[in-house]
Design an enzyme around this catalytic site. Structure first.
Site, PDB file in Angstrom:
ATOM      1  N   LEU A   3      40.411  53.148  22.755  1.00  0.00           N
ATOM      2  CA  LEU A   3      40.931  51.802  22.963  1.00  0.00           C
ATOM      3  C   LEU A   3      39.873  50.721  22.777  1.00  0.00           C
ATOM      4  O   LEU A   3      40.194  49.530  22.829  1.00  0.00           O
ATOM      5  CB  LEU A   3      41.535  51.690  24.360  1.00  0.00           C
TER       6      LEU A   3
ATOM      7  N   TRP B  25      48.828  50.370  45.266  1.00  0.00           N
ATOM      8  CA  TRP B  25      48.429  51.536  46.054  1.00  0.00           C
ATOM      9  C   TRP B  25      48.954  52.851  45.451  1.00  0.00           C
ATOM     10  O   TRP B  25      49.629  53.644  46.115  1.00  0.00           O
ATOM     11  CB  TRP B  25      48.918  51.392  47.486  1.00  0.00           C
TER      12      TRP B  25
ATOM     13  N   ALA C 120      43.692  52.764  32.168  1.00  0.00           N
ATOM     14  CA  ALA C 120      43.086  51.649  32.899  1.00  0.00           C
ATOM     15  C   ALA C 120      41.780  52.090  33.537  1.00  0.00           C
ATOM     16  O   ALA C 120      41.573  53.276  33.803  1.00  0.00           O
ATOM     17  CB  ALA C 120      44.032  51.128  33.980  1.00  0.00           C
TER      18      ALA C 120
ATOM     19  N   TYR D 127      37.805  44.022  39.138  1.00  0.00           N
ATOM     20  CA  TYR D 127      38.997  44.793  38.778  1.00  0.00           C
ATOM     21  C   TYR D 127      40.207  43.880  38.641  1.00  0.00           C
ATOM     22  O   TYR D 127      40.916  43.907  37.626  1.00  0.00           O
ATOM     23  CB  TYR D 127      39.257  45.879  39.815  1.00  0.00           C
TER      24      TYR D 127
ATOM     25  N   ASP E 119      48.481  44.653  42.176  1.00  0.00           N
ATOM     26  CA  ASP E 119      48.502  43.660  43.244  1.00  0.00           C
ATOM     27  C   ASP E 119      47.158  42.951  43.398  1.00  0.00           C
ATOM     28  O   ASP E 119      47.072  41.885  44.013  1.00  0.00           O
ATOM     29  CB  ASP E 119      48.854  44.344  44.574  1.00  0.00           C
TER      30      ASP E 119
END
Length: 291
Positions: A36, A149, A59, A124, A101
């Site tokens: 990537l 989470w 990720a 992050y 989140d």
């Protein structure tokens, strides 16, 4: 139908392979097959695979490590999603991407909606927010799904860490002032499969959505639920002690409030995840192989 999934070794990519297996030919590629970080080889590989749908489950999720290596975090979480969005747009296919989140600072009193202002506290969160914006700037068909989470029966996550530590130690201190919804990667994958069904049925409500399990708890509450299930199996279990975040300093700050309002996804796509306790039970009862 052919679906190309990135991040083959990750917990979400593995669950996606299981959830989508009866709907499509799923090609799950890892770093060795799809780098990537290099634009042209990436575009060439996506074109060669010629998928009908592209799902980015890759990720950089090591939150504290991201503080030490921001370039790596931004390369995988920001630059790569933009390149994948361009590749998908070139082929005229949709892109599904997962965010977090951590794009919020956790200062809001209630659950966060998609339109609430973002203010990430660390590298992050900033890198994931940059990835969202990179996809949006391309302008192609996409779903960006913010979740929270995430855990599974494989990989490195809170569930597996707690299962180990609870059986190794006599006492375990766990943060009790950060609130959110533990979300099983299997629930995310199953929801993604339903979104794929909706897309094939003609739904075109593209954009940004929140996707997490229902209900809320703290990390201490999540650890307590894991402990209850270990005890039900007759296994030894450490005594749990709730502590504030100030007693467990980390390189990266965490949002105190990670609650996400998922009503928009339910309205537009008729997709809603189960309560986090039910999802945890389903995860622990799942014996499907994840090769």
């Amino acid at each position: 139908m052919k679906i190309l999934v990135t991040g083959s070794s990750g917990q979400l990519a593995r669950e996606l392979g299981l959830a989508l297996a009866d709907r499509a030919d799923v090609v799950n590629l890892g770093r060795a097959q799809l780098d990537l970080s290099h634009p042209e080889p990436l575009r060439q590989r996506v074109r060669a695979e010629a998928p009908d749908l592209l799902i980015n489950a890759a990720a950089h999720t090591a939150v504290d490590q991201a503080e030490r290596e921001p370039e790596a975090a931004f390369a995988l979480n920001a630059t790569a999603p933009g390149l994948l969005a361009e590749a998908a747009a070139d082929l005229g296919i949709p892109l599904v991407h997962y965010s977090t989140d951590y794009v919020f600072d956790g200062e809001k009193a209630g659950a966060y909606g998609e339109e609430d202002p973002t203010h990430p506290l660390g590298v992050y969160g900033r890198s994931k927010l940059a990835g969202e914006r990179a996809i949006q700037s391309v302008g192609g068909e996409h779903l960006i799904l913010r979740t929270s989470w995430v855990y599974a029966l494989h990989g490195r996550n809170f569930l597996l860490t707690m299962q180990r530590l609870l059986q190794e130690r006599d006492e375990l201190r766990v943060v009790d002032d950060q609130v959110g919804a533990p979300t099983w990667a299997g629930s995310i994958a199953q929801a993604t499969a339903r979104l794929v069904d909706g897309w094939q049925a003609g739904n075109r409500h593209w954009g940004l959505y929140h996707l997490s399990c229902a209900g809320e708890t703290s990390w201490f509450g999540f650890a307590s639920a894991i402990a209850e299930r270990l005890k039900a199996e007759g296994k030894r279990c450490a005594h749990l002690v709730p502590i504030p975040s100030s007693e467990y300093p980390t390189p990266a700050r965490r949002p105190l409030n990670s609650r996400l309002d998922c009503g928009k996804l339910a309205r537009d796509w008729q997709v809603r995840l189960p309560d986090w306790r039910d999802a945890l039970d389903a995860c622990l009862a799942d014996t499907r192989p994840r090769g």
